[in-house]
Every structure is written in structure tokens, then in C-alpha cells.
Write a protein that holds these residues in place. Structure first.
Motif, PDB file in Angstrom:
ATOM      1  N   LEU A  42       0.502  -1.441   0.004  1.00  0.00           N
ATOM      2  CA  LEU A  42       0.093   0.115  -0.121  1.00  0.00           C
ATOM      3  C   LEU A  42       1.075   1.444   0.588  1.00  0.00           C
ATOM      4  O   LEU A  42       0.672   2.119  -0.589  1.00  0.00           O
ATOM      5  N   ILE A  46       0.224   3.456  -3.169  1.00  0.00           N
ATOM      6  CA  ILE A  46      -0.164   4.928  -3.424  1.00  0.00           C
ATOM      7  C   ILE A  46       0.855   5.749  -4.373  1.00  0.00           C
ATOM      8  O   ILE A  46       0.252   7.077  -4.277  1.00  0.00           O
ATOM      9  N   ASN A  47       2.194   5.940  -3.607  1.00  0.00           N
ATOM     10  CA  ASN A  47       3.225   7.295  -4.686  1.00  0.00           C
ATOM     11  C   ASN A  47       2.440   6.539  -6.393  1.00  0.00           C
ATOM     12  O   ASN A  47       3.066   7.316  -7.379  1.00  0.00           O
ATOM     13  N   ILE A  84      -2.544  11.565  -3.457  1.00  0.00           N
ATOM     14  CA  ILE A  84      -0.627  11.429  -2.065  1.00  0.00           C
ATOM     15  C   ILE A  84      -2.259  11.407  -1.022  1.00  0.00           C
ATOM     16  O   ILE A  84      -1.730  10.221   0.064  1.00  0.00           O
ATOM     17  N   GLN A  87      -5.291   9.459  -0.764  1.00  0.00           N
ATOM     18  CA  GLN A  87      -4.575   7.931  -0.654  1.00  0.00           C
ATOM     19  C   GLN A  87      -4.504   7.980   0.108  1.00  0.00           C
ATOM     20  O   GLN A  87      -4.087   7.098   2.071  1.00  0.00           O
ATOM     21  N   MET A  88      -3.370   8.783   1.196  1.00  0.00           N
ATOM     22  CA  MET A  88      -2.862   7.925   2.417  1.00  0.00           C
ATOM     23  C   MET A  88      -3.233   8.204   3.630  1.00  0.00           C
ATOM     24  O   MET A  88      -4.149   7.467   4.324  1.00  0.00           O
ATOM     25  N   TRP A  90      -7.396   7.120   3.073  1.00  0.00           N
ATOM     26  CA  TRP A  90      -7.607   6.982   2.545  1.00  0.00           C
ATOM     27  C   TRP A  90      -7.480   5.513   3.929  1.00  0.00           C
ATOM     28  O   TRP A  90      -7.998   4.509   4.733  1.00  0.00           O
ATOM     29  N   VAL A  91      -5.756   5.068   3.139  1.00  0.00           N
ATOM     30  CA  VAL A  91      -5.697   3.781   3.965  1.00  0.00           C
ATOM     31  C   VAL A  91      -5.421   3.632   5.796  1.00  0.00           C
ATOM     32  O   VAL A  91      -5.966   3.083   5.599  1.00  0.00           O
ATOM     33  N   PHE A 107       6.747   3.962   0.877  1.00  0.00           N
ATOM     34  CA  PHE A 107       6.677   5.133   0.225  1.00  0.00           C
ATOM     35  C   PHE A 107       7.210   6.160   0.408  1.00  0.00           C
ATOM     36  O   PHE A 107       7.401   7.136  -1.277  1.00  0.00           O
TER      37      PHE A 107
END
Length: 122
Positions: A42, A46-47, A84, A87-88, A90-91, A107
Motif C-alpha cells: 500500500l 500510493i505513490n 497522495i 490515498q494516505m 484513506w489507507v 512510500f
């Protein structure tokens, strides 16, 4: 998907990102377990997603002036940063078993690998 990106250095750096993420995911899986492997993947993905958007926006813009070039680069970088952050967020809010050190290290490695695109000859 990588075929749509015109820049060979960007395509190469994105391939390196995939290899680095897979390698770190395997290492984390061996030493930490399933959650370590998922966290590493993950962190790298993301990146990679953000860099893919950046590369597509930069490659897709056919600009002729310096001002338009800068505008396209700023727009692509803004899209990358927004992706970024989203997504971060969200994770980190949905995946409760994330292994934070592995997630952030992968990451960071992914960020550094993409910046190595300048070492690839056109």
C-alpha cells in the motif's frame, strides 16, 4: 498503461517503483507477516498511482511556451499531491492493521525511486 507515457525515463522509474515495492513487500511479509506485506504494498502503490497521474498529465500536454509548460507541471504536481494525501488518509483510516514504519518506508523509497528518473537517458 505505461505505454501512454511518452517519457522513457518516467516509464523506467515507474518500473523501478514496482520492483522496489514488490521487493519490500516480500521482505516485510517474510519478517513481519501478512500485515507488513500489505502495508508495504500500500505504501508503494500510493505513490505509484500519484506518479502515474503526474506522468500522464505531463505527457498528455502538448505545450509550446514556457508559461504553458510551467502551468502543466504545476497542475500535474498539484494532482499528485492531492492524490497522495487522499490515498494516505484513506489507507490510514480504513486499514487498522497497517504497520506504520513499513508503510512509510516503502512510500519514501517509492518517492526516491521516481526521482531517479533523471538518471535515465532519453
Amino acid at each position: 498503461m505505461l505505454l501512454r507515457i511518452d517519457s522513457k525515463p518516467m516509464r523506467t522509474a515507474m518500473r523501478w517503483q514496482i520492483y522496489a515495492t514488490a521487493g519490500l513487500g516480500l521482505l516485510a511479509g517474510l519478517f513481519i507477516g501478512v500485515h507488513g506485506a500489505v502495508s508495504a504494498v500500500l505504501g508503494g502503490i500510493i505513490n505509484q498511482v500519484a506518479d502515474l497521474a503526474y506522468a500522464m498529465l505531463v505527457s498528455g500536454s502538448r505545450v509550446r511556451t514556457a508559461a504553458n509548460t510551467l502551468r502543466a507541471l504545476f497542475r500535474a504536481e498539484a494532482a499528485r499531491i492531492i492524490l497522495i494525501v487522499l490515498q494516505m488518509g484513506w489507507v490510514l483510516t480504513t486499514y487498522k492493521a497497517v504497520v506504520h514504519p513499513v508503510f512509510f518506508i516503502t512510500f519514501a523509497v517509492s518517492v526516491v525511486v521516481f526521482r531517479m528518473a533523471i538518471l535515465v537517458k532519453e
